[in-house]
Write an enzyme that holds these catalytic residues in place. Structure first.
Site, PDB file in Angstrom:
ATOM      1  CE  LYS A 131      -4.109   0.638   2.214  1.00 54.61           C
ATOM      2  NZ  LYS A 131      -5.108   1.189   3.872  1.00 54.61           N
TER       3      LYS A 131
HETATM    4  O1  G3P Z   1      -7.344   2.366   4.995  1.00 53.65           O
HETATM    5  C1  G3P Z   1      -7.359   3.710   5.071  1.00 53.65           C
HETATM    6  C2  G3P Z   1      -9.450   3.937   5.538  1.00 53.65           C
HETATM    7  O2  G3P Z   1     -10.190   2.464   5.494  1.00 53.65           O
HETATM    8  C3  G3P Z   1      -9.007   4.596   6.253  1.00 53.65           C
HETATM    9  O3  G3P Z   1     -10.704   4.769   7.252  1.00 53.65           O
HETATM   10  O4  G3P Z   1     -12.209   5.667   8.849  1.00 53.65           O
HETATM   11  O5  G3P Z   1      -9.744   5.673   8.661  1.00 53.65           O
HETATM   12  O6  G3P Z   1     -11.593   7.200   7.260  1.00 53.65           O
HETATM   13  P1  G3P Z   1     -11.137   5.588   8.055  1.00 53.65           P
END
Ligand code: G3P
Length: 218
Positions: free
Chosen positions: A87
């Site tokens: 990633k």
């Molecule tokens: O892994 C990246 C993403 O899914 C993060 O989500 O909820 O922290 O904005 P969030």
């Protein structure tokens, strides 16, 4: 449509796997830190544990921000298991690294994507997955689903092979809206996946079925 779980928590990964609907896992440095996983050896070991739990792609994120550092880290991550996807953040050095990994046959997930322009660049570099962040766009009162719709349209125009992996999914409705748009993959917290099963009429209907059965069977 593939379902990935967005966590580094092994119990939650097992719960999603046991539902029989899990196709992969995504993590990020914040999610690893949340589980208290630190130090390179522990981090690599944790990724291996995840790969052994789930038969599907597992995204492991680099923390370097320069090309050489990303390549070194990505090559190390890719050696952990055949299902590791490296990633990489959507920055210029990241695009360079994705192009490099693509030439080397190492699959990548381009993360921190917030615009259609970034989505085009990642596809041109050959990313296997593109991670546009729905929830974080919503958080600033823009429309995360509008971003997804634009990217779906652009990718269809050109037949790009990069799969759209909707990230920062916060609830079950995000998943349904992604499905309506034909998004390839959603990565979500366990609650958003299990939330898909919920409906008050299901609960009411089940209670009535069981009550009727009890009436006639004692
Ligand atoms: O892994 C990246 C993403 O899914 C993060 O989500 O909820 O922290 O904005 P969030």
């Amino acid at each position: 449509m593939k379902f990935f779980i967005d966590t580094a928590n092994l119990d939650q990964i097992k719960q999603a796997r046991d539902l029989g609907v899990l196709d992969g896992v995504t993590t990020n440095p914040s999610l690893m830190a949340k589980e208290g996983i630190s130090g390179q050896d522990n981090i690599l070991e944790h990724y291996l544990k995840i790969c052994e739990l789930v038969d599907g792609d597992v995204s492991a994120e680099v923390i370097s921000t320069d090309f050489e550092g990303m390549v070194k880290e990505g090559e190390l991550l890719a050696q952990i298991h055949k299902n590791i996807v490296v990633k990489v953040p959507m920055i210029q050095e990241g695009v360079k690294a994705i192009s490099h990994f693509t030439r080397q046959g190492i699959p990548t997930n381009c993360t921190l994507v917030f615009s259609p322009g970034q989505a085009i660049l990642a596809a041109k570099a050959g990313a296997k997955y593109l991670s546009p962040f729905i929830g974080r766009v919503d958080d600033i009162t823009w429309d995360g689903m509008d971003l997804i719709e634009k990217i779906v349209g652009i990718y269809m125009n050109y037949g790009f092979n990069t799969q759209i992996l909707a990230a920062s999914v916060r609830n079950s409705l995000h998943i349904v809206k992604c499905a309506e748009l034909g998004v390839d993959v959603v990565t979500c917290p366990l609650s958003a996946i299990t939330g898909l099963a919920k409906h008050p009429l299901t609960d009411i209907g089940l209670a009535k079925f069981l009550a009727d059965h009890k009436k006639s069977n004692g």
